[in-house]
Design an enzyme around this catalytic site. Sequence first.
Site, PDB file in Angstrom:
ATOM      1  N   TYR A  56       0.845  -1.203   0.000  1.00  0.00           N
ATOM      2  CA  TYR A  56       0.000   0.000   0.000  1.00  0.00           C
ATOM      3  C   TYR A  56       0.879   1.253   0.000  1.00  0.00           C
ATOM      4  O   TYR A  56       1.581   1.530   0.970  1.00  0.00           O
ATOM      5  CB  TYR A  56      -0.945   0.037   1.205  1.00  0.00           C
ATOM      6  CG  TYR A  56      -1.923  -1.118   1.308  1.00  0.00           C
ATOM      7  CD1 TYR A  56      -2.240  -1.913   0.204  1.00  0.00           C
ATOM      8  CD2 TYR A  56      -2.560  -1.410   2.511  1.00  0.00           C
ATOM      9  CE1 TYR A  56      -3.132  -2.969   0.308  1.00  0.00           C
ATOM     10  CE2 TYR A  56      -3.467  -2.471   2.612  1.00  0.00           C
ATOM     11  CZ  TYR A  56      -3.737  -3.245   1.509  1.00  0.00           C
ATOM     12  OH  TYR A  56      -4.621  -4.298   1.609  1.00  0.00           O
ATOM     13  N   SER A 199     -12.942  -4.596   2.029  1.00  0.00           N
ATOM     14  CA  SER A 199     -13.909  -3.830   1.235  1.00  0.00           C
ATOM     15  C   SER A 199     -15.351  -4.124   1.676  1.00  0.00           C
ATOM     16  O   SER A 199     -16.231  -4.386   0.840  1.00  0.00           O
ATOM     17  CB  SER A 199     -13.732  -4.092  -0.275  1.00  0.00           C
ATOM     18  OG  SER A 199     -12.415  -3.801  -0.685  1.00  0.00           O
ATOM     19  N   PRO A 200     -15.623  -4.075   2.976  1.00  0.00           N
ATOM     20  CA  PRO A 200     -16.970  -4.417   3.463  1.00  0.00           C
ATOM     21  C   PRO A 200     -18.014  -3.386   3.055  1.00  0.00           C
ATOM     22  O   PRO A 200     -19.209  -3.663   3.116  1.00  0.00           O
ATOM     23  CB  PRO A 200     -16.795  -4.433   4.989  1.00  0.00           C
ATOM     24  CG  PRO A 200     -15.647  -3.510   5.250  1.00  0.00           C
ATOM     25  CD  PRO A 200     -14.718  -3.689   4.088  1.00  0.00           C
ATOM     26  N   LEU A 201     -17.535  -2.205   2.640  1.00  0.00           N
ATOM     27  CA  LEU A 201     -18.468  -1.164   2.183  1.00  0.00           C
ATOM     28  C   LEU A 201     -18.501  -1.111   0.657  1.00  0.00           C
ATOM     29  O   LEU A 201     -18.890  -0.093   0.069  1.00  0.00           O
ATOM     30  CB  LEU A 201     -18.042   0.201   2.755  1.00  0.00           C
ATOM     31  CG  LEU A 201     -18.036   0.277   4.292  1.00  0.00           C
ATOM     32  CD1 LEU A 201     -17.380   1.557   4.776  1.00  0.00           C
ATOM     33  CD2 LEU A 201     -19.461   0.175   4.822  1.00  0.00           C
ATOM     34  N   GLY A 202     -18.075  -2.192   0.028  1.00  0.00           N
ATOM     35  CA  GLY A 202     -18.104  -2.229  -1.439  1.00  0.00           C
ATOM     36  C   GLY A 202     -17.275  -1.096  -2.026  1.00  0.00           C
ATOM     37  O   GLY A 202     -17.687  -0.469  -2.991  1.00  0.00           O
ATOM     38  N   ARG A 203     -16.096  -0.867  -1.417  1.00  0.00           N
ATOM     39  CA  ARG A 203     -15.167   0.200  -1.856  1.00  0.00           C
ATOM     40  C   ARG A 203     -15.882   1.551  -1.867  1.00  0.00           C
ATOM     41  O   ARG A 203     -15.690   2.376  -2.750  1.00  0.00           O
ATOM     42  CB  ARG A 203     -14.563  -0.126  -3.224  1.00  0.00           C
ATOM     43  CG  ARG A 203     -13.849  -1.479  -3.216  1.00  0.00           C
ATOM     44  CD  ARG A 203     -13.114  -1.764  -4.485  1.00  0.00           C
ATOM     45  NE  ARG A 203     -12.549  -3.113  -4.490  1.00  0.00           N
ATOM     46  CZ  ARG A 203     -11.346  -3.431  -4.037  1.00  0.00           C
ATOM     47  NH1 ARG A 203     -10.557  -2.516  -3.541  1.00  0.00           N
ATOM     48  NH2 ARG A 203     -10.912  -4.683  -4.071  1.00  0.00           N
ATOM     49  N   LEU A 206     -21.437   0.936  -1.151  1.00  0.00           N
ATOM     50  CA  LEU A 206     -22.590   0.582  -0.305  1.00  0.00           C
ATOM     51  C   LEU A 206     -22.922   1.665   0.728  1.00  0.00           C
ATOM     52  O   LEU A 206     -23.884   1.547   1.466  1.00  0.00           O
ATOM     53  CB  LEU A 206     -22.329  -0.763   0.402  1.00  0.00           C
ATOM     54  CG  LEU A 206     -22.119  -1.959  -0.531  1.00  0.00           C
ATOM     55  CD1 LEU A 206     -21.660  -3.187   0.264  1.00  0.00           C
ATOM     56  CD2 LEU A 206     -23.391  -2.295  -1.300  1.00  0.00           C
TER      57      LEU A 206
HETATM   58  N1  LIG Z   1      -6.487  -8.382   1.171  1.00  0.00           N
HETATM   59  C1  LIG Z   1      -6.743  -7.664   0.095  1.00  0.00           C
HETATM   60  O1  LIG Z   1      -6.462  -8.051  -1.037  1.00  0.00           O
HETATM   61  C2  LIG Z   1      -7.372  -6.312   0.261  1.00  0.00           C
HETATM   62  C3  LIG Z   1      -7.936  -5.639  -0.845  1.00  0.00           C
HETATM   63  C4  LIG Z   1      -8.539  -4.397  -0.646  1.00  0.00           C
HETATM   64  C5  LIG Z   1      -8.574  -3.852   0.630  1.00  0.00           C
HETATM   65  N2  LIG Z   1      -8.004  -4.503   1.684  1.00  0.00           N
HETATM   66  C6  LIG Z   1      -8.032  -3.951   3.066  1.00  0.00           C
HETATM   67  O2  LIG Z   1      -9.396  -3.742   3.427  1.00  0.00           O
HETATM   68  C7  LIG Z   1      -9.591  -2.402   3.852  1.00  0.00           C
HETATM   69  C8  LIG Z   1     -11.014  -1.944   3.547  1.00  0.00           C
HETATM   70  O3  LIG Z   1     -11.334  -2.084   2.186  1.00  0.00           O
HETATM   71  P1  LIG Z   1     -11.454  -0.875   1.184  1.00  0.00           P
HETATM   72  O4  LIG Z   1     -10.821   0.319   1.789  1.00  0.00           O
HETATM   73  O5  LIG Z   1     -10.963  -1.376  -0.119  1.00  0.00           O
HETATM   74  O6  LIG Z   1     -13.010  -0.667   0.969  1.00  0.00           O
HETATM   75  P2  LIG Z   1     -14.268  -0.260   1.874  1.00  0.00           P
HETATM   76  O7  LIG Z   1     -13.905  -0.334   3.295  1.00  0.00           O
HETATM   77  O8  LIG Z   1     -15.378  -1.089   1.373  1.00  0.00           O
HETATM   78  O9  LIG Z   1     -14.543   1.242   1.398  1.00  0.00           O
HETATM   79  C9  LIG Z   1     -13.630   2.264   1.532  1.00  0.00           C
HETATM   80  C10 LIG Z   1     -14.242   3.509   0.932  1.00  0.00           C
HETATM   81  O10 LIG Z   1     -15.432   3.823   1.655  1.00  0.00           O
HETATM   82  C11 LIG Z   1     -15.399   5.150   2.116  1.00  0.00           C
HETATM   83  N3  LIG Z   1     -16.048   5.163   3.448  1.00  0.00           N
HETATM   84  C12 LIG Z   1     -15.665   4.506   4.570  1.00  0.00           C
HETATM   85  N4  LIG Z   1     -16.538   4.702   5.563  1.00  0.00           N
HETATM   86  C13 LIG Z   1     -17.507   5.511   5.067  1.00  0.00           C
HETATM   87  C14 LIG Z   1     -18.679   6.075   5.624  1.00  0.00           C
HETATM   88  N5  LIG Z   1     -19.064   5.821   6.875  1.00  0.00           N
HETATM   89  N6  LIG Z   1     -19.441   6.891   4.821  1.00  0.00           N
HETATM   90  C15 LIG Z   1     -19.081   7.132   3.544  1.00  0.00           C
HETATM   91  N7  LIG Z   1     -17.979   6.618   2.957  1.00  0.00           N
HETATM   92  C16 LIG Z   1     -17.194   5.815   3.722  1.00  0.00           C
HETATM   93  C17 LIG Z   1     -13.941   5.534   2.176  1.00  0.00           C
HETATM   94  O11 LIG Z   1     -13.841   6.913   2.019  1.00  0.00           O
HETATM   95  P3  LIG Z   1     -12.514   7.770   2.299  1.00  0.00           P
HETATM   96  O12 LIG Z   1     -11.464   7.185   1.392  1.00  0.00           O
HETATM   97  O13 LIG Z   1     -12.955   9.123   1.895  1.00  0.00           O
HETATM   98  O14 LIG Z   1     -12.178   7.640   3.715  1.00  0.00           O
HETATM   99  C18 LIG Z   1     -13.363   4.735   1.018  1.00  0.00           C
HETATM  100  O15 LIG Z   1     -13.500   5.443  -0.184  1.00  0.00           O
HETATM  101  C19 LIG Z   1      -8.490  -1.634   3.103  1.00  0.00           C
HETATM  102  O16 LIG Z   1      -8.236  -0.385   3.718  1.00  0.00           O
HETATM  103  C20 LIG Z   1      -7.339  -2.598   3.190  1.00  0.00           C
HETATM  104  O17 LIG Z   1      -6.693  -2.487   4.450  1.00  0.00           O
HETATM  105  C21 LIG Z   1      -7.425  -5.730   1.507  1.00  0.00           C
END
Ligand SMILES: NC(=O)c1ccc[n+]([C@@H]2O[C@H](COP(=O)([O-])OP(=O)(O)OC[C@H]3O[C@@H](n4cnc5c(N)ncnc54)[C@H](OP(=O)(O)O)[C@@H]3O)[C@@H](O)[C@H]2O)c1
Length: 322
Positions: A56, A199-203, A206
């Site tokens: 990252y 990505s529990p919030l669908g990136r 959601l």
């Molecule tokens: N193992 C793997 O291959 C893998 C792949 C992907 C991710 N990950 C890990 O999983 C973590 C979470 O996944 P993710 O970041 O991809 O996706 P996510 O948690 O589904 O979504 C992140 C996005 O949602 C926004 N967000 C978060 N909370 C919110 C809220 N309450 N209201 C409105 N928008 C909100 C964030 O905004 P902001 O950016 O503006 O804060 C960001 O754009 C990553 O940070 C990483 O550590 C692992």
Amino acid sequence: MIKRNLGNSDLNASIIGLGCMGMSEWYGPTNDEESITTLHTALNNGLNFFDTADVYGNGHNEILVGKALKERRSEAIIATKFGFLPNEAGISGRPEYAKSACNASLQRLGIDCIDLYYLHRVDPNVPVEESVGAMADLVKEGKVKYIGLSEASAESLKRACKIHPITALQTEYSIWVRDIENKILQTCRELNIAIVPYSPLGRGFLTGKVKDTKIFDDNDFRKKVPLFEEENFKANLKVVEELEQIAGEKGCKASQLALAWLIEQGEDIFPIPGTKREKYLVENIHSIEIKLTTEEISRINSLAKKIKGERKSQSGMKLVNG
Ligand SMILES: NC(=O)c1ccc[n+]([C@@H]2O[C@H](COP(=O)([O-])OP(=O)(O)OC[C@H]3O[C@@H](n4cnc5c(N)ncnc54)[C@H](OP(=O)(O)O)[C@@H]3O)[C@@H](O)[C@H]2O)c1
């Protein structure tokens, strides 16, 4: 905050963690100062489970997380990963690479031991036993406490557990991505492996905040994801609108509904929503207070069936559930 032991380990983790990836890249502009405040607010609210990876921001994220948590190391559970080579040069699960990657992560994080060390993707060119064998050596050397796999198949999990106990499987899991429900979830339960949905919030989708993909920067990862391609996006938007409707009826946010739905799936589920913003972090933490009825869960499940598009590009899909 509710805390539970992760899988077979004595790591007492908050059931909502914090994904730190977006603090370095992937979802638009970043701001280290704001991210550090968010990391401190997490600890102040009892959230102690932090997720990063060497890849990252090409090391930036581990340095940032290490810096923010330095003074409060004993309160935090730090999970990191190796396997993606820098500069998109492919993946490696080779034993010698595991060892050098671990040393580099320890240095960037500024710690002596990683609480949970994941193989980011199972390398199709290296038997999983060899990768996990090298990770088990890292445990013996005191550099790693517990081992996890990311995006591993049921078969790989079973093979890996014969070499060393696997504490957690990190994989994409949310209302709109449900692959693991076929077989992997059950295998994790049989092997006492915790599930860490990424990505529990669908990136971000959601949450209901993404109504138009034109808001994405050129280098925003979502531009490459089929779920966000124009035709799919239009159909998927209708699903989010229905999710917002249910959230409205319950007096919560769609994002909180998405996390509450995951938490309802079992006591072995530890979602790690990602955000760089304090406001979102606090909202996400409050999702643990939301209880869903059986009827609400089945309404959400029927929505999920209407989702269109794959969760990764063609090349990305080749490396998942491996
Ligand atoms: N193992 C793997 O291959 C893998 C792949 C992907 C991710 N990950 C890990 O999983 C973590 C979470 O996944 P993710 O970041 O991809 O996706 P996510 O948690 O589904 O979504 C992140 C996005 O949602 C926004 N967000 C978060 N909370 C919110 C809220 N309450 N209201 C409105 N928008 C909100 C964030 O905004 P902001 O950016 O503006 O804060 C960001 O754009 C990553 O940070 C990483 O550590 C692992």
